[in-house]
Write an enzyme that holds these catalytic residues in place. Structure first.
Site, PDB file in Angstrom:
ATOM      1  N   CYS A  18       0.642  -0.957   0.438  1.00  0.00           N
ATOM      2  CA  CYS A  18       0.209   0.297  -0.448  1.00  0.00           C
ATOM      3  C   CYS A  18       1.335   1.207   0.087  1.00  0.00           C
ATOM      4  CB  CYS A  18      -0.720   0.212   0.937  1.00  0.00           C
ATOM      5  SG  CYS A  18      -0.656   0.931   2.744  1.00  0.00           S
ATOM      6  N   GLU A  19       0.462   2.260  -0.693  1.00  0.00           N
ATOM      7  CA  GLU A  19       1.200   3.061  -0.866  1.00  0.00           C
ATOM      8  C   GLU A  19       1.507   4.520   0.345  1.00  0.00           C
ATOM      9  OE1 GLU A  19      -0.985   6.605  -3.528  1.00  0.00           O
ATOM     10  OE2 GLU A  19      -0.380   4.778  -4.423  1.00  0.00           O
ATOM     11  N   HIS A  20       0.190   4.314   1.383  1.00  0.00           N
ATOM     12  CA  HIS A  20       0.634   5.190   2.442  1.00  0.00           C
ATOM     13  C   HIS A  20       1.234   5.041   3.636  1.00  0.00           C
ATOM     14  CE1 HIS A  20      -4.668   5.012   0.166  1.00  0.00           C
ATOM     15  NE2 HIS A  20      -2.905   6.610  -0.043  1.00  0.00           N
ATOM     16  N   HIS A  21       1.391   2.987   3.768  1.00  0.00           N
ATOM     17  CA  HIS A  21       2.098   2.523   5.180  1.00  0.00           C
ATOM     18  C   HIS A  21       3.299   1.863   4.512  1.00  0.00           C
ATOM     19  CE1 HIS A  21      -1.836   3.276   6.620  1.00  0.00           C
ATOM     20  NE2 HIS A  21      -1.290   4.158   6.824  1.00  0.00           N
ATOM     21  N   GLN A  54      -5.553  -0.205  -3.756  1.00  0.00           N
ATOM     22  CA  GLN A  54      -6.373  -1.484  -4.248  1.00  0.00           C
ATOM     23  C   GLN A  54      -7.346  -1.106  -5.240  1.00  0.00           C
ATOM     24  OE1 GLN A  54      -7.961  -4.140  -2.315  1.00  0.00           O
ATOM     25  NE2 GLN A  54      -9.975  -5.306  -3.398  1.00  0.00           N
ATOM     26  N   HIS A  84      -5.753  -6.295   4.126  1.00  0.00           N
ATOM     27  CA  HIS A  84      -4.676  -5.374   4.100  1.00  0.00           C
ATOM     28  C   HIS A  84      -3.928  -5.098   5.683  1.00  0.00           C
ATOM     29  CE1 HIS A  84      -5.675  -2.668   0.642  1.00  0.00           C
ATOM     30  NE2 HIS A  84      -6.323  -3.829   0.433  1.00  0.00           N
ATOM     31  N   CYS A  92      -2.124  -2.986   6.557  1.00  0.00           N
ATOM     32  CA  CYS A  92      -2.265  -1.583   7.765  1.00  0.00           C
ATOM     33  C   CYS A  92      -3.756  -2.057   7.830  1.00  0.00           C
ATOM     34  CB  CYS A  92      -2.147  -1.155   6.283  1.00  0.00           C
ATOM     35  SG  CYS A  92      -3.900  -0.778   5.108  1.00  0.00           S
TER      36      CYS A  92
END
Length: 182
Positions: free
Chosen positions: A74-77, A115, A143, A145
């Site tokens: 995931c690009e956030h975490h 996603q 996920h 995260c």
């Protein structure tokens, strides 16, 4: 030591670990190699992945490849999300080599992702290379995260879909696809 392995060494040191202890001595290099592998999709192109494997065909019935496992970050975490992809298309004079559908999925999965975007990218790519009358893509994923941090919900999953052409416009086509992937 590569720039990435130096950054991993710095990261490990920043949490108070001794980068020189036995178990960690080569970890920065291994982590840098792993990260490079997990993000190799940035070095790939749709043209290279397809590699000419689009063939003339009179088939106009739905082609479905389901349960394609994928692994992404995931690009956030920058934590993993893992799951399976179901991809279908309605040929219109051209069919795509079946393994290419899995390779296209992997190319987009091996990037920092969300996603929702990955679902659309796969659908758009299949549409672009086949000229299909319609494309349907459903991704189901867990996920990390959400599992390892934050809300810590280990049994939750996320389902996203993208329907193009006949899959969007014709409810019978969409229902057939959804029934086939159950």
């Amino acid at each position: 030591m590569t720039d990435a392995s130096k950054l991993y060494a710095e990261l490990i040191t920043s949490i108070g670990e001794d980068i020189n202890r036995d178990g960690l001595q080569k970890t920065p290099e291994r982590a840098a190699k792993a990260f490079s592998f997990l993000t190799q999709g940035y070095q790939q192109s749709l043209e290279d992945i397809v590699n000419g494997a689009v063939f003339d065909s009179s088939n106009d019935e739905m082609v479905v490849v389901k349960d394609i496992e994928f692994y992404s970050l995931c690009e956030h975490h920058m934590l993993p999300f893992v799951g399976k992809a179901h991809v279908a298309y309605l040929p219109q004079g051209k069919v795509l080599g079946l393994s290419k559908i899995a390779r296209i999925t992997d190319m987009y999965a091996r990037r920092l992702q969300i996603q929702e975007n990955m679902t659309k990218q796969i659908a758009d790519a299949i549409q672009a290379v086949t000229g299909a009358a319609g494309v349907g893509v459903v991704l189901e994923a867990q996920h990390f995260c959400m599992m390892m941090r934050g809300v810590q919900k280990q049994h939750s999953s996320t389902v996203t879909s993208m329907m193009l052409g006949e899959f969007r416009e014709n409810s019978r086509t969409r229902q057939e696809f959804l029934q086939l992937i159950k």
